[in-house]
Motif scaffolding. Structure first.
Motif, PDB file in Angstrom:
ATOM      1  N   ASP A   2      -6.813  13.840   3.729  1.00 35.56           N
ATOM      2  CA  ASP A   2      -8.145  14.672   3.947  1.00 35.56           C
ATOM      3  C   ASP A   2      -9.094  13.943   4.821  1.00 35.56           C
ATOM      4  N   ARG A   3      -9.426  12.595   4.309  1.00 32.66           N
ATOM      5  CA  ARG A   3     -10.174  11.888   4.967  1.00 32.66           C
ATOM      6  C   ARG A   3      -9.753  11.125   6.197  1.00 32.66           C
ATOM      7  N   ALA A   4      -8.581  11.043   6.608  1.00 29.33           N
ATOM      8  CA  ALA A   4      -8.002  10.706   7.899  1.00 29.33           C
ATOM      9  C   ALA A   4      -8.147  11.938   8.698  1.00 29.33           C
ATOM     10  N   SER A   5      -7.833  13.174   8.192  1.00 26.49           N
ATOM     11  CA  SER A   5      -7.916  14.209   8.938  1.00 26.49           C
ATOM     12  C   SER A   5      -9.480  14.424   9.875  1.00 26.49           C
ATOM     13  N   VAL A   6     -10.213  14.002   8.832  1.00 26.98           N
ATOM     14  CA  VAL A   6     -11.740  14.159   9.155  1.00 26.98           C
ATOM     15  C   VAL A   6     -11.965  13.336  10.166  1.00 26.98           C
ATOM     16  N   LEU A   7     -11.545  12.053  10.164  1.00 26.01           N
ATOM     17  CA  LEU A   7     -11.723  10.876  10.926  1.00 26.01           C
ATOM     18  C   LEU A   7     -11.011  11.200  12.480  1.00 26.01           C
ATOM     19  N   LEU A   8      -9.861  11.833  12.250  1.00 29.21           N
ATOM     20  CA  LEU A   8      -9.048  12.293  13.431  1.00 29.21           C
ATOM     21  C   LEU A   8      -9.684  13.187  14.326  1.00 29.21           C
ATOM     22  N   GLU A   9     -10.590  13.893  13.738  1.00 23.94           N
ATOM     23  CA  GLU A   9     -11.289  14.869  14.670  1.00 23.94           C
ATOM     24  C   GLU A   9     -12.090  14.325  15.757  1.00 23.94           C
ATOM     25  N   VAL A  21       7.237  10.318  22.324  1.00 16.27           N
ATOM     26  CA  VAL A  21       7.057   9.512  21.190  1.00 16.27           C
ATOM     27  C   VAL A  21       7.791  10.477  20.010  1.00 16.27           C
ATOM     28  N   LEU A  22       8.732   9.759  19.499  1.00 18.42           N
ATOM     29  CA  LEU A  22       9.610  10.302  18.356  1.00 18.42           C
ATOM     30  C   LEU A  22       8.989   9.964  17.132  1.00 18.42           C
ATOM     31  N   SER A  23       8.594  11.016  16.447  1.00 22.34           N
ATOM     32  CA  SER A  23       7.776  10.675  15.246  1.00 22.34           C
ATOM     33  C   SER A  23       8.637  10.605  14.148  1.00 22.34           C
ATOM     34  N   LEU A  24       8.462   9.397  13.084  1.00 20.94           N
ATOM     35  CA  LEU A  24       9.098   9.306  11.927  1.00 20.94           C
ATOM     36  C   LEU A  24       8.721  10.205  10.595  1.00 20.94           C
ATOM     37  N   VAL A  25       7.532  11.027  11.089  1.00 24.18           N
ATOM     38  CA  VAL A  25       7.141  11.886  10.139  1.00 24.18           C
ATOM     39  C   VAL A  25       8.219  13.175  10.282  1.00 24.18           C
ATOM     40  N   PRO A  41       0.821  -1.087  -0.007  1.00 19.50           N
ATOM     41  CA  PRO A  41       0.128  -0.122  -0.136  1.00 19.50           C
ATOM     42  C   PRO A  41       0.677   1.244   0.238  1.00 19.50           C
ATOM     43  N   PRO A  42       0.714   2.043  -1.036  1.00 16.22           N
ATOM     44  CA  PRO A  42       1.593   3.229  -1.133  1.00 16.22           C
ATOM     45  C   PRO A  42       1.232   4.411   0.043  1.00 16.22           C
ATOM     46  N   LEU A  43       1.212   3.908   1.315  1.00 18.20           N
ATOM     47  CA  LEU A  43       1.219   4.972   2.434  1.00 18.20           C
ATOM     48  C   LEU A  43       2.572   5.740   2.404  1.00 18.20           C
ATOM     49  N   HIS A  44       2.361   7.073   2.881  1.00 18.39           N
ATOM     50  CA  HIS A  44       3.488   8.021   3.254  1.00 18.39           C
ATOM     51  C   HIS A  44       4.267   8.310   1.959  1.00 18.39           C
ATOM     52  N   THR A  45       3.633   8.159   0.602  1.00 14.76           N
ATOM     53  CA  THR A  45       3.651   8.761  -0.534  1.00 14.76           C
ATOM     54  C   THR A  45       2.760   9.623  -1.109  1.00 14.76           C
ATOM     55  N   HIS A  90      -2.532  16.316  16.021  1.00 13.05           N
ATOM     56  CA  HIS A  90      -3.527  15.621  14.916  1.00 13.05           C
ATOM     57  C   HIS A  90      -3.111  16.307  13.545  1.00 13.05           C
ATOM     58  N   ASP A  91      -2.233  17.048  13.252  1.00 13.35           N
ATOM     59  CA  ASP A  91      -1.590  17.869  12.393  1.00 13.35           C
ATOM     60  C   ASP A  91      -0.577  16.646  11.772  1.00 13.35           C
ATOM     61  N   VAL A  92       0.366  16.286  12.813  1.00 11.96           N
ATOM     62  CA  VAL A  92       1.521  15.464  12.541  1.00 11.96           C
ATOM     63  C   VAL A  92       0.628  13.945  11.941  1.00 11.96           C
ATOM     64  N   LEU A  93      -0.339  13.533  12.583  1.00 10.08           N
ATOM     65  CA  LEU A  93      -0.850  12.233  12.086  1.00 10.08           C
ATOM     66  C   LEU A  93      -1.426  12.585  10.708  1.00 10.08           C
ATOM     67  N   ARG A  94      -1.998  13.682  10.433  1.00 12.78           N
ATOM     68  CA  ARG A  94      -2.413  13.739   8.752  1.00 12.78           C
ATOM     69  C   ARG A  94      -1.276  13.641   7.873  1.00 12.78           C
ATOM     70  N   MET A  95      -0.090  14.280   8.381  1.00  7.16           N
ATOM     71  CA  MET A  95       1.014  14.231   7.442  1.00  7.16           C
ATOM     72  C   MET A  95       1.591  12.684   7.582  1.00  7.16           C
ATOM     73  N   TRP A  96       1.385  11.971   8.298  1.00  2.19           N
ATOM     74  CA  TRP A  96       1.712  10.559   8.669  1.00  2.19           C
ATOM     75  C   TRP A  96       1.293  10.113   7.285  1.00  2.19           C
ATOM     76  N   THR A  97       0.214  10.298   6.817  1.00  3.94           N
ATOM     77  CA  THR A  97      -0.396   9.402   5.732  1.00  3.94           C
ATOM     78  C   THR A  97       0.487   9.593   4.344  1.00  3.94           C
ATOM     79  N   ASP A  98       0.922  10.783   3.945  1.00  4.56           N
ATOM     80  CA  ASP A  98       1.408  11.169   2.694  1.00  4.56           C
ATOM     81  C   ASP A  98       2.879  11.642   2.679  1.00  4.56           C
ATOM     82  N   HIS A  99       3.502  11.743   3.986  1.00  8.94           N
ATOM     83  CA  HIS A  99       5.164  12.138   3.828  1.00  8.94           C
ATOM     84  C   HIS A  99       5.993  10.871   4.152  1.00  8.94           C
ATOM     85  N   PRO A 100       7.112  10.909   3.786  1.00 10.65           N
ATOM     86  CA  PRO A 100       8.056   9.684   3.846  1.00 10.65           C
ATOM     87  C   PRO A 100       8.374   9.529   5.479  1.00 10.65           C
TER      88      PRO A 100
END
Length: 388
Positions: A239-246, A259-263, A225-229, A275-285
């Motif tokens: 965006d869908r993840a961001s809405v769910l995370l609300e 917690v050291l984030s790999l984002v 699955p091409p997560l983090h891209t 929540h903003d970091v988790l949104r970036m988690w989806t499409d950032h390496p």
């Protein structure tokens, strides 16, 4: 005999693995240990119920473990739930059976899915609530894997510039017929790329004359699955993840430990930005290399790897340790200083960064502990387990 982890825990980092093509590990062996079985069964049942609530059919993770039935990408939701359930259970075994307070570790970190487990273990979010976000999006992310291929980009000599790689990815993507992007930074000379269609082939052609001559691109045979891209943006995953995370409430208590984030490669779940970091988690390496350096710079003496058959994080630490050991003249810490730095000249990428990142030289001294192996070894030492 298993070395008591209580000796290491206060000077350790705890690392959680993510999804892989194999996710069972030694969980079946752990289930058969009398003192471990009930805790594992409880967590497998709990996460089976969570997964069932997000999918069409009934999920039985314990059955999969007992029957050696690997969910794989075909049952991606179940693979996600299985990894997290086992990670949570292993931490409970460490604390409830062996009396080791893993909250005393220097920090947690997790690769991909493992970051979500780390956030739950540190009390930043309820892991059950948080897990519903990737489960909700799992089917669509798995479908994207049908047209995506992973490649390992590596150099046998100099570092590979991240900006140059990003520029080539943009250039190839702009040609049409598929998107390509960096999924993980494993080291200054090793990256994971995921591309759609023939984008990896076109990237390989485009990199000639741009990246160092000794750079290679090797395709992986499995689908991911091409997560983090950027590929997941095609179905609006961020965006869908961001809405769910609300709807996922952050705990009011501080993270314990951090917690050291790999984002970002830094601890960054300490405030309202979680929540903003988790949104970036989806499409950032995944910036694993930055996480490795931060861990070494923190002065930890051991990294405890959690989950079934962890691979990416321990492999990265071990590869770095081997590189440093092979290049330091006598393979020990007697040669530290200019002698050690001069000894790594045969690996230009390492030589280039060591003067400013001297903590990398600590890599061979940091102990790597695979928790499931330690738990099984401890079970064989009857004195290390409470009476049934």
């Amino acid at each position: 005999m298993a070395a008591p982890l209580s000796e290491y825990i206060q000077n350790s980092a705890i690392a959680f693995r993510g999804y892989n093509v194999t996710n069972l590990g030694r969980t079946k062996e752990l289930l058969r240990v009398e003192a471990y079985g009930p805790i594992l069964q409880e967590e497998l049942a709990r996460f089976s119920a969570i997964c069932t609530g997000q999918t069409a059919g009934k999920v039985d993770l314990e059955r999969r473990v007992l029957e050696d039935d690997e969910p794989g990408l075909k049952f991606y939701s179940e693979s996600i739930a299985l990894v997290v359930a086992v990670e949570v259970a292993q931490l409970r075994l460490l604390s409830e059976v062996h009396g080791v307070d893993h909250g005393q570790a220097r920090h947690y970190m997790g690769y991909s899915l493992g970051e979500l487990t780390a956030l739950g273990a540190a009390g930043v979010f309820d892991v059950g609530q948080l897990l519903r976000v990737p489960l909700e999006l799992a089917h669509d992310c798995a479908e994207l894997a049908d047209s995506a291929t992973m490649g390992v980009l590596f150099s046998r000599g100099p570092a590979i510039g991240e900006e140059e790689i990003a520029g080539l990815c943009r250039e190839v993507t702009a040609q049409g017929s598929g998107t390509i992007g960096v999924s993980a930074v494993l080291s200054p000379n090793t990256y994971l790329l995921i591309g759609q269609g023939d984008t990896l082939d076109r990237f390989k052609t485009a990199m000639r004359g741009v990246l160092p001559q000794c750079t290679h691109l090797r395709k992986n045979d499995h689908r991911w699955p091409p997560l983090h891209t950027p590929i997941v943006r095609q179905i609006n995953v961020p965006d869908r993840a961001s809405v769910l995370l609300e709807k996922v409430v952050r705990s009011s208590t501080p993270s314990n430990p951090s917690v050291l984030s790999l984002v970002t490669g830094k601890p960054c779940y300490t405030d309202h930005r979680s929540h903003d970091v988790l949104r970036m988690w989806t499409d950032h390496p995944q910036r694993l290399w930055d996480g490795v350096y931060e861990t070494l710079a923190a002065g930890v003496g051991a990294v405890i790897h959690v989950g079934p058959a962890p691979n990416v994080i321990p492999s990265t630490f071990n590869r770095l340790a081997d590189n440093v050991s092979q290049q330091v003249n006598d393979g020990s810490w007697k040669g530290l200083g200019m002698r050690a730095v001069s000894g790594i000249a045969h690996r230009p990428w390492l030589a280039a960064i060591t003067p400013t990142r001297a903590a990398l030289l600590r890599a061979p001294a940091v102990r790597q502990i695979i928790l499931e192996d330690w738990l099984i070894e401890a079970a064989r030492d009857k004195d290390s387990l409470p009476a049934a």
